[in-house]
Scaffold this motif. Structure first.
Motif, mmCIF file in Angstrom:
data_model
loop_
_atom_site.group_PDB
_atom_site.id
_atom_site.type_symbol
_atom_site.label_atom_id
_atom_site.label_comp_id
_atom_site.label_asym_id
_atom_site.label_seq_id
_atom_site.Cartn_x
_atom_site.Cartn_y
_atom_site.Cartn_z
ATOM 1 N N LEU A 1 10.468 11.185 -10.420
ATOM 2 C CA LEU A 1 9.818 10.249 -9.513
ATOM 3 C C LEU A 1 9.584 10.921 -8.163
ATOM 4 C CD1 LEU A 1 8.824 7.320 -9.133
ATOM 5 C CD2 LEU A 1 11.118 6.769 -8.280
ATOM 6 N N ASN A 2 8.351 10.856 -7.691
ATOM 7 C CA ASN A 2 7.979 11.498 -6.429
ATOM 8 C C ASN A 2 7.122 10.536 -5.617
ATOM 9 O OD1 ASN A 2 8.830 14.556 -6.841
ATOM 10 N ND2 ASN A 2 7.916 13.867 -8.758
ATOM 11 N N TYR A 3 6.825 10.952 -4.393
ATOM 12 C CA TYR A 3 6.062 10.098 -3.498
ATOM 13 C C TYR A 3 5.075 10.932 -2.702
ATOM 14 C CZ TYR A 3 4.810 6.766 0.108
ATOM 15 O OH TYR A 3 4.096 5.950 0.939
ATOM 16 N N ASN A 4 3.899 10.308 -2.498
ATOM 17 C CA ASN A 4 2.895 10.863 -1.605
ATOM 18 C C ASN A 4 2.119 9.691 -1.018
ATOM 19 O OD1 ASN A 4 1.434 12.853 -0.270
ATOM 20 N ND2 ASN A 4 -0.152 12.882 -1.862
ATOM 21 N N LEU A 5 1.573 9.869 0.138
ATOM 22 C CA LEU A 5 0.794 8.796 0.740
ATOM 23 C C LEU A 5 -0.325 8.387 -0.210
ATOM 24 C CD1 LEU A 5 0.536 9.959 4.459
ATOM 25 C CD2 LEU A 5 1.920 8.096 3.527
ATOM 26 N N PRO A 6 -0.505 7.064 -0.384
ATOM 27 C CA PRO A 6 -1.525 6.623 -1.343
ATOM 28 C C PRO A 6 -2.934 6.812 -0.793
ATOM 29 C CG PRO A 6 -0.483 4.738 -0.285
ATOM 30 C CD PRO A 6 0.257 5.947 0.198
ATOM 31 N N GLY A 7 -3.892 6.604 -1.688
ATOM 32 C CA GLY A 7 -5.283 6.751 -1.306
ATOM 33 C C GLY A 7 -5.733 5.631 -0.382
ATOM 34 N N TRP B 1 0.826 -1.218 0.000
ATOM 35 C CA TRP B 1 0.000 0.000 0.000
ATOM 36 C C TRP B 1 0.860 1.269 0.000
ATOM 37 C CZ3 TRP B 1 -0.725 3.577 4.105
ATOM 38 C CH2 TRP B 1 -1.722 4.532 3.867
ATOM 39 N N LEU B 2 1.942 1.249 0.793
ATOM 40 C CA LEU B 2 2.827 2.410 0.831
ATOM 41 C C LEU B 2 3.556 2.614 -0.502
ATOM 42 C CD1 LEU B 2 4.378 2.023 4.400
ATOM 43 C CD2 LEU B 2 2.648 3.678 3.651
ATOM 44 N N LEU B 3 3.966 1.494 -1.127
ATOM 45 C CA LEU B 3 4.675 1.629 -2.408
ATOM 46 C C LEU B 3 3.762 2.141 -3.519
ATOM 47 C CD1 LEU B 3 6.904 -1.588 -2.428
ATOM 48 C CD2 LEU B 3 7.633 0.785 -2.102
ATOM 49 N N SER B 4 2.484 1.946 -3.363
ATOM 50 C CA SER B 4 1.567 2.469 -4.386
ATOM 51 C C SER B 4 1.523 3.987 -4.392
ATOM 52 C CB SER B 4 0.161 1.913 -4.156
ATOM 53 O OG SER B 4 -0.375 2.401 -2.922
ATOM 54 N N GLY B 5 2.158 4.638 -3.425
ATOM 55 C CA GLY B 5 2.200 6.098 -3.408
ATOM 56 C C GLY B 5 3.263 6.685 -4.306
ATOM 57 N N LEU B 6 4.116 5.865 -4.936
ATOM 58 C CA LEU B 6 5.110 6.379 -5.888
ATOM 59 C C LEU B 6 4.416 6.814 -7.178
ATOM 60 C CD1 LEU B 6 7.949 3.731 -5.415
ATOM 61 C CD2 LEU B 6 7.975 6.118 -4.649
ATOM 62 N N TYR B 7 4.827 7.929 -7.705
ATOM 63 C CA TYR B 7 4.260 8.422 -8.968
ATOM 64 C C TYR B 7 5.318 9.255 -9.681
ATOM 65 C CZ TYR B 7 3.681 12.929 -6.614
ATOM 66 O OH TYR B 7 3.901 14.113 -5.954
ATOM 67 N N THR B 8 5.145 9.413 -10.970
ATOM 68 C CA THR B 8 6.077 10.191 -11.813
ATOM 69 C C THR B 8 5.376 11.430 -12.327
ATOM 70 O OG1 THR B 8 5.469 8.903 -13.767
ATOM 71 C CG2 THR B 8 7.386 8.163 -12.513
ATOM 72 N N GLY C 1 5.701 14.330 -15.373
ATOM 73 C CA GLY C 1 6.305 14.570 -16.666
ATOM 74 C C GLY C 1 7.103 15.855 -16.705
ATOM 75 N N PRO C 2 7.942 16.032 -17.742
ATOM 76 C CA PRO C 2 8.760 17.252 -17.829
ATOM 77 C C PRO C 2 7.948 18.521 -18.027
ATOM 78 C CG PRO C 2 8.941 15.932 -19.828
ATOM 79 C CD PRO C 2 8.202 15.093 -18.842
ATOM 80 N N ASN C 3 6.729 18.377 -18.504
ATOM 81 C CA ASN C 3 5.887 19.556 -18.699
ATOM 82 C C ASN C 3 4.851 19.711 -17.597
ATOM 83 O OD1 ASN C 3 4.473 17.239 -19.502
ATOM 84 N ND2 ASN C 3 3.087 18.431 -20.775
ATOM 85 N N GLU C 4 5.003 18.971 -16.498
ATOM 86 C CA GLU C 4 3.988 18.950 -15.455
ATOM 87 C C GLU C 4 4.559 19.367 -14.103
ATOM 88 O OE1 GLU C 4 1.135 15.304 -17.007
ATOM 89 O OE2 GLU C 4 2.762 14.886 -15.594
ATOM 90 N N ILE C 5 3.646 19.692 -13.208
ATOM 91 C CA ILE C 5 3.930 19.909 -11.790
ATOM 92 C C ILE C 5 2.881 19.121 -11.006
ATOM 93 C CG2 ILE C 5 3.803 21.587 -9.906
ATOM 94 C CD1 ILE C 5 5.233 23.574 -11.584
ATOM 95 N N GLY C 6 3.331 18.376 -9.990
ATOM 96 C CA GLY C 6 2.410 17.600 -9.167
ATOM 97 C C GLY C 6 2.030 18.331 -7.897
ATOM 98 N N LEU C 7 0.774 18.187 -7.512
ATOM 99 C CA LEU C 7 0.262 18.786 -6.271
ATOM 100 C C LEU C 7 -0.126 17.660 -5.317
ATOM 101 C CD1 LEU C 7 -2.034 21.580 -7.772
ATOM 102 C CD2 LEU C 7 0.390 21.723 -7.167
ATOM 103 N N ASN C 8 0.530 17.590 -4.167
ATOM 104 C CA ASN C 8 0.267 16.551 -3.176
ATOM 105 C C ASN C 8 -0.867 16.979 -2.251
ATOM 106 O OD1 ASN C 8 2.278 14.926 -4.178
ATOM 107 N ND2 ASN C 8 3.831 15.669 -2.742
ATOM 108 N N LEU C 9 -1.799 16.045 -2.046
ATOM 109 C CA LEU C 9 -2.929 16.280 -1.153
ATOM 110 C C LEU C 9 -2.941 15.196 -0.082
ATOM 111 C CD1 LEU C 9 -5.739 17.049 -3.772
ATOM 112 C CD2 LEU C 9 -4.185 18.657 -2.677
ATOM 113 N N ILE C 10 -3.214 15.586 1.151
ATOM 114 C CA ILE C 10 -3.402 14.658 2.263
ATOM 115 C C ILE C 10 -4.784 14.934 2.852
ATOM 116 C CG2 ILE C 10 -2.574 13.865 4.501
ATOM 117 C CD1 ILE C 10 -0.723 13.148 2.221
ATOM 118 N N PHE C 11 -5.660 13.934 2.748
ATOM 119 C CA PHE C 11 -7.052 14.110 3.156
ATOM 120 C C PHE C 11 -7.676 15.341 2.503
ATOM 121 C CE2 PHE C 11 -5.327 11.702 6.854
ATOM 122 C CZ PHE C 11 -6.104 10.551 6.705
#
Length: 379
Positions: free
Chosen positions: A100-106, A70-77, A79-89
């Motif tokens: 490659l980035n990480y955030n707590l999975p759903g 479950w924790l490993l499912s929080g890995l995500y990539t 793209g070079p043209n993107e920015i990721g926004l991490n949300l917790i609850f």
């Protein structure tokens, strides 16, 4: 202890739950059993799957593996043209860059990816048809609008109470410095950009006159509307950068466009004739000034020449007068001879003896050179 209890019959279908028809058993009427019974049946099923027996340690390993997966499912990539926004609850916790980035999975965490370098196109006053589609967005910038028109968007009131048909295009992108504003502050950013673009253009057009909009002020409207759009979007904290505003067409309404074109053609003819007149004046005036300067120079030269000749004649007269005072008779004879020389120098002459002094009489004389037959030479 219920986990070590191996008792209980097994069905012929090798059902891990011990009863046919599902985990609730047969004859239960669809009602769930008590918790102890459910745990016992679950233990039997897991023991059948895991060979070598199953105890508390095996359950802990299984739970640990499930938690790690479950924790490993929080890995995500990203793209070079993107920015990721991490949300917790559902709460924004920060942004991540490409890679490659990480955030707590759903269901605890989630990620929103925004293409911040892609350029978006919003058309106002018409609906574009065709074009090149790249990454789900239409690309290409034709110089004239194509596709169905939207008069409810393009017809705008000018400052002199006329109506102008304005069709334009807005090129924008997500602000890389504030992608969270784009994601959370505005419900529908593309629709907001279009509404702000139309409102800003109406304000700029409403402050201008229609003749200037159709001619000289077209290039001034684009930067003015872009600045106003950017200011309004910044006030909304929309997270949008307006890159360019392109006026594709500015025309009078369709009902009076022919009359406006006639007026425009007449104005162009007036300007053309004025330019031709100015060019003619620029050519003729220097020529006239040059001719006047030449005449003045010729007059000045003639004056100098005349004055010099007059002074020369006056000096000559003074010299002759000095000689005349010294020898009057000789000077008179000399003046007579010089005068006759000037008078008769270019004429045909016939010299006869004076009859009063014993010369021959004068015979009739015919001036043959005066006849046409003798012109051009004597014969």
């Amino acid at each position: 202890m219920p986990w070590s209890d191996q008792g209980g019959p097994r069905n012929q279908n090798n059902n891990p739950w011990g009863q046919p028809g599902g985990p609730w058993g047969q004859g239960s009427g669809g009602q769930p059993p008590d918790l102890e019974e459910m745990l016992r049946r679950s233990q039997e099923g897991l023991k059948q799957i895991l060979p070598g027996g199953f105890g508390g340690r095996g359950l802990a390993i299984l739970v640990l593996v499930a938690v790690l997966a479950w924790l490993l499912s929080g890995l995500y990539t990203v793209g070079p043209n993107e920015i990721g926004l991490n949300l917790i609850f559902g709460k924004y916790m920060g942004k991540t860059q490409a890679g490659l980035n990480y955030n707590l999975p759903g269901p605890i965490g989630s990620v929103i990816k925004l293409a911040v370098t892609d350029r978006n196109i919003t058309d106002v006053g018409f609906r574009e048809e065709g074009g090149i589609i790249v990454d789900g967005r239409r690309r290409g910038q034709p110089s004239t609008p194509r596709g169905p028109e939207a008069p409810e968007e393009s017809l705008m009131l000018t400052g002199d109470e006329n109506i102008a048909d304005v069709k334009f295009r807005v090129i924008w992108q997500i602000d890389p410095a504030k992608p969270e504003d784009y994601a959370f502050n505005v419900a529908n950013p593309p629709l907001t950009v279009k509404a702000v673009a139309e409102s800003a253009m109406r304000e700029i057009v409403g402050q201008s006159q229609i003749q200037k909009i159709l001619t000289a002020d077209r290039k001034l409207i684009e930067p003015a509307s872009q600045q106003l759009m950017q200011k309004v979007l910044d006030d909304y904290h929309a997270g949008v950068l307006v890159l360019q505003v392109l006026l594709l067409s500015v025309d009078p309404p369709q009902q009076v466009i022919a009359a406006f074109r006639d007026v425009t053609a007449a104005q162009q003819d007036l300007q053309r004739l004025g330019n031709e007149a100015e060019a003619y004046a620029n050519r003729v005036v220097p020529e006239a000034r040059g001719a006047a300067a030449r005449i003045l120079q010729e007059a000045e030269a003639y004056r100098e020449q005349t004055v010099a000749e007059a002074r020369g004649q006056a000096a000559r007269f003074e010299k002759i007068y000095e000689q005349y005072r010294n020898a009057p008779a000789l000077t008179r004879q000399r003046l007579y001879i010089e005068t006759m020389e000037r008078v008769l120098g270019g004429a045909d002459k016939v010299i006869l003896d004076d009859p009063s002094k014993g010369g021959a009489s004068v015979a009739p004389f015919v001036p043959l050179p005066a006849f046409p037959a003798f012109q051009g030479g004597r014969k």
